[in-house]
Design an enzyme around this catalytic site. Structure first.
Site, PDB file in Angstrom:
ATOM      1  N   ARG A  43      13.270 -23.355  -5.533  1.00  0.00           N
ATOM      2  CA  ARG A  43      14.375 -22.959  -4.651  1.00  0.00           C
ATOM      3  C   ARG A  43      14.347 -21.468  -4.347  1.00  0.00           C
ATOM      4  O   ARG A  43      14.781 -21.032  -3.281  1.00  0.00           O
ATOM      5  CB  ARG A  43      15.709 -23.344  -5.288  1.00  0.00           C
ATOM      6  CG  ARG A  43      15.987 -24.834  -5.268  1.00  0.00           C
ATOM      7  CD  ARG A  43      17.377 -25.156  -5.779  1.00  0.00           C
ATOM      8  NE  ARG A  43      17.710 -26.563  -5.582  1.00  0.00           N
ATOM      9  CZ  ARG A  43      18.923 -27.070  -5.749  1.00  0.00           C
ATOM     10  NH1 ARG A  43      19.919 -26.285  -6.119  1.00  0.00           N
ATOM     11  NH2 ARG A  43      19.153 -28.349  -5.544  1.00  0.00           N
ATOM     12  N   GLU A  46       0.826  -1.208   0.000  1.00  0.00           N
ATOM     13  CA  GLU A  46       0.000   0.000   0.000  1.00  0.00           C
ATOM     14  C   GLU A  46       0.859   1.256   0.000  1.00  0.00           C
ATOM     15  O   GLU A  46       0.552   2.245  -0.687  1.00  0.00           O
ATOM     16  CB  GLU A  46      -0.923   0.007   1.230  1.00  0.00           C
ATOM     17  CG  GLU A  46      -1.823  -1.212   1.341  1.00  0.00           C
ATOM     18  CD  GLU A  46      -1.233  -2.332   2.178  1.00  0.00           C
ATOM     19  OE1 GLU A  46      -1.980  -2.919   2.965  1.00  0.00           O
ATOM     20  OE2 GLU A  46      -0.014  -2.600   2.040  1.00  0.00           O
ATOM     21  N   GLY A  84      17.627 -37.311   0.282  1.00  0.00           N
ATOM     22  CA  GLY A  84      17.327 -38.437  -0.609  1.00  0.00           C
ATOM     23  C   GLY A  84      16.192 -39.312  -0.110  1.00  0.00           C
ATOM     24  O   GLY A  84      15.290 -38.871   0.598  1.00  0.00           O
ATOM     25  N   TRP A 105      21.307 -36.644 -15.512  1.00  0.00           N
ATOM     26  CA  TRP A 105      20.102 -36.080 -14.946  1.00  0.00           C
ATOM     27  C   TRP A 105      18.936 -37.002 -15.240  1.00  0.00           C
ATOM     28  O   TRP A 105      18.849 -37.542 -16.340  1.00  0.00           O
ATOM     29  CB  TRP A 105      19.818 -34.701 -15.521  1.00  0.00           C
ATOM     30  CG  TRP A 105      20.842 -33.684 -15.165  1.00  0.00           C
ATOM     31  CD1 TRP A 105      21.833 -33.197 -15.951  1.00  0.00           C
ATOM     32  CD2 TRP A 105      20.966 -33.003 -13.922  1.00  0.00           C
ATOM     33  NE1 TRP A 105      22.567 -32.253 -15.281  1.00  0.00           N
ATOM     34  CE2 TRP A 105      22.046 -32.117 -14.039  1.00  0.00           C
ATOM     35  CE3 TRP A 105      20.273 -33.053 -12.712  1.00  0.00           C
ATOM     36  CZ2 TRP A 105      22.459 -31.284 -12.989  1.00  0.00           C
ATOM     37  CZ3 TRP A 105      20.660 -32.232 -11.680  1.00  0.00           C
ATOM     38  CH2 TRP A 105      21.743 -31.359 -11.823  1.00  0.00           C
ATOM     39  N   LEU A 155      12.953 -38.313   2.250  1.00  0.00           N
ATOM     40  CA  LEU A 155      11.634 -38.260   1.630  1.00  0.00           C
ATOM     41  C   LEU A 155      10.674 -39.238   2.313  1.00  0.00           C
ATOM     42  O   LEU A 155       9.520 -38.906   2.595  1.00  0.00           O
ATOM     43  CB  LEU A 155      11.735 -38.595   0.140  1.00  0.00           C
ATOM     44  CG  LEU A 155      12.494 -37.607  -0.750  1.00  0.00           C
ATOM     45  CD1 LEU A 155      12.706 -38.203  -2.138  1.00  0.00           C
ATOM     46  CD2 LEU A 155      11.767 -36.281  -0.847  1.00  0.00           C
ATOM     47  N   THR A 162      22.839 -37.579   0.670  1.00  0.00           N
ATOM     48  CA  THR A 162      22.716 -36.807  -0.567  1.00  0.00           C
ATOM     49  C   THR A 162      23.910 -35.878  -0.737  1.00  0.00           C
ATOM     50  O   THR A 162      24.446 -35.717  -1.833  1.00  0.00           O
ATOM     51  CB  THR A 162      21.402 -35.993  -0.559  1.00  0.00           C
ATOM     52  OG1 THR A 162      20.300 -36.900  -0.568  1.00  0.00           O
ATOM     53  CG2 THR A 162      21.314 -35.074  -1.768  1.00  0.00           C
TER      54      THR A 162
END
Length: 365
Positions: free
Chosen positions: A182, A51, A292, A168, A296, A194
């Site tokens: 991210r 505002e 990893g 990948w 999870l 990981t």
């Protein structure tokens, strides 16, 4: 017309993604004689509210209508109350998307405006304006971070080969979406394994980005200074979550003193909810859980997630020794499996994202 201008305010609010946490995303539009004369959004944490940015540099807005996605604040925080400025500017009507759940604000901002003779209309595109701030709404009410799970898997449910090769699985379009996540969430959480296998930087590649806090669940303190997440900590945003027993070790002290690593410690008796509460105490309002497999699985087992996206690539490993994205579940019946709700599908060329939420709606990512 109200919905038209509120949609513009919503798009204005999104400009603050990645910069305002743990504050809310807010957009404002000022209309006079059915024409927009100014717009503004909350640009950065601790900075002027939407505002204020919309009202600045305007000579006169007397009789105008203010559209704002979230109830204007009525208290002194990092900035003065927006309600005082709105009243002083002689705005005639204030159209509000949704009330602010913050106990310091909720309903009070509306009351102040009404007491000053300003017409107030609440609930225009309420669902859409609430979706803007799912993270803020959860965090402001209980100080527990919003949890979003992300993983990329093969068609047969693997996140890596048996030799931990994973780059990948998903394509470049899907990875671009991950970078947006991210930038959107305040922190990224991964397990120690990981870090050891991938040596990730856990940084964001979005332009004009904000790097998230890097959170490593490492109960036995097995990672050390050779990993990027430790030795590249000039912003002091790396946290290791580990057992209390490690506090007196030499490694703990060296990581803390030499590399400015932050620590969150817990005892064997503490659970994941206790850890999330401690994370929240650092003003980390949201966490992207990236892996990893054991991490999870922990969040799925305890059902401690608010949403997520599983991105599936058309690749098949066909190896029982490859790393599954979840493990440790033993349902006897199909109905005993985890049923993801409020699902939407995202297409990234030949990859498919399964986005899901515990509550209806989706995040503005």
């Amino acid at each position: 017309m109200h919905e038209h201008f509120m949609r513009i305010a919503i798009e204005e609010a999104k400009k603050g993604i990645g910069a305002v946490n743990p504050n809310p995303l807010v957009g404002a539009v000022i209309v006079k004689n059915n024409k927009i004369i100014s717009v503004g959004h909350h640009e950065f944490y601790g900075g002027p509210h939407a505002e204020v940015n919309a009202l600045k540099n305007l000579e006169s807005v007397e009789g105008a209508t203010l559209y704002v996605t979230l109830e204007p604040c009525s208290h002194f925080g990092k900035t003065p109350p927006c309600t005082e400025l709105i009243i002083k500017s002689k705005i005639k009507t204030c159209i509000v998307g949704t009330l602010d759940p913050n106990p310091l604000v909720s309903g009070r901002g509306i009351k102040q405006l009404k007491d000053a003779g300003i017409e107030v209309i609440i609930g225009v595109l309420e669902n859409e304006t609430k979706n803007l701030n799912r993270v803020f709404f959860k965090y402001i009410q209980n100080k527990i971070p919003y949890i979003f799970i992300k993983c990329g898997i093969t068609l047969d449910g693997k996140i890596a080969t048996k030799n931990f090769s994973s780059k990948w699985i998903t394509n470049s379009l899907a990875r671009e979406k991950v970078e947006k996540y991210r930038n959107f969430f305040s922190g990224i959480l991964v397990g120690a394994n990981t870090v050891i296998q991938d040596n990730p930087s856990l940084r964001c590649k979005v332009s004009n980005h904000r790097n998230p806090y890097r959170l490593i669940l490492d109960k036995d303190l097995i990672i050390d200074e050779k990993y990027s997440i430790i030795n590249n900590n000039s912003d002091c945003k790396t946290f290791i979550i580990t057992l209390d027993k490690n506090i007196k070790t030499k490694k703990f002290q060296e990581l803390k003193e030499k590399f400015s690593i932050n620590f969150i410690t817990f005892s064997k008796e503490e659970n994941l909810m206790d850890i999330l509460s401690k994370i929240g105490s650092y003003n980390i309002d949201s966490v992207l859980v990236e892996g990893g497999s054991s991490v999870l699985s922990l969040f799925f087992k305890e059902s401690l997630f608010d949403g997520g996206e599983i991105i599936i690539a058309p690749k098949i490993l066909g190896d029982n020794s490859a790393i599954p994205f979840l493990n440790g579940f033993s349902p006897n019946l199909i109905d005993e499996g985890i049923n993801l709700e409020n699902v939407k599908f995202n297409i990234y060329d030949n990859n498919v994202g399964v986005e899901f939420y515990k509550e209806d709606g989706c995040l503005p990512v």
